[in-house]
Enzyme design. Structure first.
Site, short mmCIF file in Angstrom:
data_model
loop_
_atom_site.label_atom_id
_atom_site.label_comp_id
_atom_site.label_asym_id
_atom_site.label_seq_id
_atom_site.Cartn_x
_atom_site.Cartn_y
_atom_site.Cartn_z
N MET A 127 24.50 8.35 0.61
CA MET A 127 24.43 9.66 1.26
C MET A 127 24.77 9.54 2.75
SD MET A 127 24.17 12.79 0.82
CE MET A 127 23.24 13.46 -0.55
N GLU A 163 0.81 -1.22 0.00
CA GLU A 163 0.00 0.00 0.00
C GLU A 163 0.84 1.27 0.00
OE1 GLU A 163 -0.47 -2.61 1.93
OE2 GLU A 163 -2.56 -3.26 1.83
N LYS A 218 -17.01 -0.48 7.10
CA LYS A 218 -17.52 -1.49 6.16
C LYS A 218 -19.05 -1.46 6.09
CE LYS A 218 -16.87 -6.34 4.98
NZ LYS A 218 -16.13 -7.58 5.31
N PHE A 237 -10.70 -7.03 14.88
CA PHE A 237 -9.70 -7.52 13.95
C PHE A 237 -9.39 -6.43 12.89
CE2 PHE A 237 -8.68 -9.78 9.91
CZ PHE A 237 -7.42 -10.22 10.30
N GLN A 238 -8.14 -6.13 12.73
CA GLN A 238 -7.65 -5.13 11.78
C GLN A 238 -8.24 -3.74 12.02
OE1 GLN A 238 -7.95 -6.90 7.79
NE2 GLN A 238 -5.88 -7.68 8.09
#
Ligand SMILES: Cc1ncc(C[n+]2csc(CCOP(=O)(O)OP(=O)(O)O)c2C)c(N)n1
Ligand SMILES: [Mg+2]
Length: 572
Positions: A479, A52, A164, A114-115
């Site tokens: 760097m 993502e 949801k 959950f999540q």
């Protein structure tokens, strides 16, 4: 009575109605209703990324290349947390990204479901606006509002967190009014950071024009706001009428043609010596669309000690934030540049320009071997005929591109300037390619940054995205190694970095890959990669311990550049 639609369908309808054509995302439990509705909207092309973070960077790249909102989608919990770096990157560089995250259903919120993650809490400080949509009745207006906030005034990322069950709710849907954002004014967001009255704008422009007329060593310092505000022509007209030399910050690169006789180069930590010296000698700096970042100013107490500063910025909060300002002008770069051009008298700065030319130093960089970054960039420029957008990652290669690629066309240099996000180039280039399909897009990364998001090669193959990937392989997190060389007694702690065989890796993805070790191979390979229809990868094996010079030590003054490696340092 409108058509009965689910929240997910309304989301898609609103995106399509807003002119969105591309979405970067990754599905999961809490965003499944959205993915269920998506196939009903063939105008919304979905790009399935491999992480993502890449969706957010790709949406950011798309937004930077088009000036329109870039959209990314993720599920709740880990999907949303993976977006965070991309959103912070977009926030620091004022890029209009809309992130849509699924959230657990409303009855589950706050129960460590959950999540479940508090996405609003996570993203509030790194976005312009972030909102949990509480009910389907507010969904359509929320989408319109979010897009308006992302794109109006100083652009920035926004998040809509959609539970949801809200995606599954049904509502008789009436398409709403377009082009307006209800509630925007009510929250005091005027869309231009709070524009001054026209009287005060006129007054401050007049004062700035007077200062320009009086100055004998003026400079124009231009930043990302000139690109975001499409002020390329207006700023050029101002420079040409006054003869004021022009400095482009890292994010201002490609806001002014580099071949122009008034163009000086980049200021700051890795800026050219003559540019920084010009700043230290200037009696007036007109900054347009920038925030005087610490990488530009060095130690602000010692920055431009002789100069009055005129600061033109759309975001009022930037004025006076980092440097003391004589005249602050709140307005967009295009409008203010043309007002200023009208007000100033024509003049030249030939004596001042001659003085600055006297500051020019011979190039301090030297590379062992003949495959210098400069040669690579010259080859890419020549072979693409300059019809190319370059997206860079973060590190030494980023600075070499900034300093040596001869940008001529507006907005053809895209990089993570503010957050300095390694891993940006490859996914952002996917977004740029989709925004500019007829143009060659090169993603230039180091061996470190490339390995952060190289999984996106699979996205390119699956979606047919013709991105050209260049890896400047120096075997180091270069760097950081350079800082260790200069400021940490050459203790190269954890900076040597192993790479896979990139040619074999490309082969595993079914795309062409080349390794270039010598100058003689360069043009043929760059040409083959550029003309290939589809993604292609080129590894450039460059000197391991090359440095970016000059360099202002962190916190140092622009007057104290380091121009060579310390005695006893490895040869470069
Ligand atoms: C995500 C992230 N982690 C760490 C850093 C710190 N950092 C800045 S430049 C750099 C080294 C980059 O190495 P490489 O990609 O090989 O580029 P090079 O400097 O060698 O050209 C690191 C680790 C960063 N900017 N971003
Ligand atoms: Mg490297």
């Amino acid at each position: 009575m409108g058509e009965m639609l689910t929240g997910a369908q309304i989301l898609c309808r609103e995106l399509a109605a807003a002119g969105i054509d591309t979405i970067f995302g990754y599905p999961g439990g809490a965003i499944m209703p959205f993915y269920h509705a998506l196939p009903e909207f063939p105008g919304l092309r979905h790009i399935l990324v491999r992480h993502e973070q890449a969706a957010a960077h790709a949406a950011d790249g798309y937004a930077r290349a088009t000036g329109r909102v870039g959209v990314c989608v993720a599920t709740s919990g880990p999907g949303a947390t993976n977006l965070v770096t991309g959103l912070a990157t977009a926030h620091m560089d004022s890029s209009p990204v809309l992130a849509i995250t699924g959230q657990v259903s409303r009855p589950m919120i706050g129960r460590d479901a959950f999540q479940e993650t508090d996405v609003i809490g996570l993203t509030l400080p790194i976005t312009k606006y972030s909102r949990l949509v509480p009910d389907i009745t507010q969904l359509a207006a929320s989408v319109r509002e979010a897009i308006a906030i992302a794109t109006e005034g100083r652009p920035g990322p926004v998040v809509l967190d959609v539970p949801k069950d809200v995606q599954n709710q049904k509502l008789a849907y009436e398409p709403g009014p377009r082009g307006g954002a209800p509630g925007l004014a009510a929250r005091g967001q005027s869309g231009n950071g709070g524009a001054p009255t026209s009287a005060s704008l006129e007054e401050s422009v007049r004062e700035a024009a007077r200062l320009i007329g009086e100055a004998s060593r003026p400079l124009l310092m231009i930043g990302h706001g000139v690109i975001l505000g499409n002020a390329y022509d207006e700023v050029r007209a101002l420079a040409e009428k006054t003869g004021i030399p022009v400095i482009t910050t890292l994010l201002g690169i490609s806001a002014f043609p580099e071949s122009h006789p008034l163009h000086l180069g980049m200021p700051g930590m890795h800026g050219e010596v003559h540019v920084n010296r010009a700043i230290q000698h200037a009696d007036l700096i007109v900054g347009i669309g920038l925030r005087f970042d610490d990488r530009v100013t060095g130690n602000t107490a010692a920055f431009a000690p002789r100069a009055k500063i005129v600061h033109v910025e759309l975001d009022r909060a930037e004025i006076g934030k980092n440097v003391k300002t004589a005249v602050g002008i709140v307005g967009d770069a295009r409008t203010v540049a043309s007002l200023l051009t009208d007000q100033v008298r024509a003049r030249n700065c030939d004596d001042w320009m001659a003085e600055i030319r006297g500051f020019v130093r011979p190039r301090a960089e030297s590379f062992s071997g003949d495959l210098s970054p400069e040669a690579i960039l010259a080859s890419i420029h020549e072979i693409t005929g300059g019809r190319c957008t370059i997206v860079t990652d973060v590190g030494q290669h980023q600075m070499w591109v900034a300093k040596h690629y001869p940008y001529e066309r507006a907005n053809t240099h895209i990089t993570s300037g503010g957050l300095g996000t390694m891993g940006f180039a490859v996914p952002a280039a996917m977004g740029v390619h989709l925004a500019r399909p007829s143009e060659t897009v090169w993603a230039i990364s180091g061996d470190g940054g490339f390995q952060m998001n190289m999984a996106e090669m699979a996205t390119m193959v699956q979606e047919g995205l013709s991105v050209k990937m260049a890896i400047f392989n120096n075997g180091y997190l270069g760097m950081v190694r350079q800082w260790q060389q200069f400021f940490h007694e050459k203790r190269y702690s954890c900076t040597p970095i192993w790479s896979p065989d990139y040619v074999k890796l490309a082969d595993a993805y079914g795309i062409p890959g080349w390794r270039v070790e010598q100058r003689t191979q360069l043009d043929d390979v760059v040409r083959a990669a550029s003309v290939h229809r589809g993604p292609a990868l080129v590894e450039f094996v460059i000197a391991q311990e090359a440095n970016v010079f000059p360099m202002i030590p962190p916190g140092g003054s622009l007057s104290e550049p380091i121009e060579a490696a310390p005695a006893g340092a490895p040869a470069v």
